[in-house]
Write an enzyme that holds these catalytic residues in place. Structure first.
Site, PDB file in Angstrom:
ATOM      1  CB  ALA A  75      -0.928   0.003   1.216  1.00 48.77           C
ATOM      2  CG  ASP A  76       2.787   5.001  -1.562  1.00 47.02           C
ATOM      3  OD1 ASP A  76       3.788   4.870  -0.833  1.00 47.02           O
ATOM      4  OD2 ASP A  76       2.506   6.070  -2.130  1.00 47.02           O
TER       5      ASP A  76
END
Ligand SMILES: Cc1cn([C@H]2C[C@H](O)[C@@H](COP(=O)(O)OP(=O)(O)OP(=O)(O)O)O2)c(=O)[nH]c1=O
Length: 194
Positions: A75-76
């Site tokens: 995730a970012d």
């Protein structure tokens, strides 16, 4: 049963995945986050993918995972204001500039998520939440920075912390702002877990 690996060192992502009752391991990597991508949704989709890919490459020949069905989650999260991307502040001066820019205006938080199952990217999406900040005085910004809260967070703030005092409203998934849109992640996991 599939094994799930969260490819993230973010304590917020760990808490959110735990909150929905998922069992998982955490393995982190150190990817080079430089990219020329300037479109926020493409940016977070790309970074979440290279984070997941790096961890998949680390575990694919590991005895603990080799003979298992493995799903890696990367995730970012970034903030986007008037079309430009704001990541974590470089220092407290930069945090001040970012918060000054966000005060009294609406911005977007994008979190990109990638699921890799057995070497295939099975999910790669970006979720957007609109966040409306109230006016914030320079003194309030300085006080907030002195708490240390902004420094490890995209956009130099944590909605789950003291910055809640300055949020007028949001439109979209709250958990997406904190770093992981768990409801959508859960829907995707259901498709790929066995
Ligand atoms: C906007 C916002 C961001 N954040 C955090 C979530 C993320 O941890 C961080 C954005 O940085 P990221 O680079 O997305 O993630 P990270 O470096 O913390 O962890 P990893 O790369 O190992 O997965 O900002 C909050 O905690 N609250 C907020 O309100």
């Amino acid at each position: 049963m599939s094994k799930i690996i969260l490819a993230s060192g973010s304590p917020r992502r760990k808490e959110l995945l735990e909150q929905i009752g998922i069992e998982f391991d955490i393995i982190t990597s150190d990817v080079d986050e430089t990219t020329l991508i300037t479109q926020p949704d493409e940016y977070v989709k790309y970074l979440s993918r290279i984070k997941a890919q790096a961890v998949w490459d680390m575990v694919k020949d590991d005895d603990d995972y080799r003979n298992e069905d493995v799903v890696v989650i990367g995730a970012d999260t970034i903030v986007s204001h008037k079309g430009h991307i704001l990541t974590k502040p470089k220092d407290t001066g930069n945090a001040f500039d970012i918060l000054k820019e966000l005060a009294g205006d609406c911005h977007q938080v994008y979190t990109g998520v990638t699921l890799i199952k057995n070497n295939n990217v099975v999910s790669n999406f970006a979720e957007k939440t609109d966040v409306y900040c109230n006016d914030i005085s320079d003194n309030e910004i300085r006080e907030y920075i002195s708490t240390g809260e902004p420094m490890d967070k995209a956009g130099a703030y944590g909605i789950q912390g003291r910055f809640a005092a300055f949020i007028g409203k949001i439109d979209g998934d709250y958990n997406n702002v904190v770093g992981l849109p768990v409801a959508r992640v859960y829907q995707e996991l259901k498709l790929w877990l066995n």
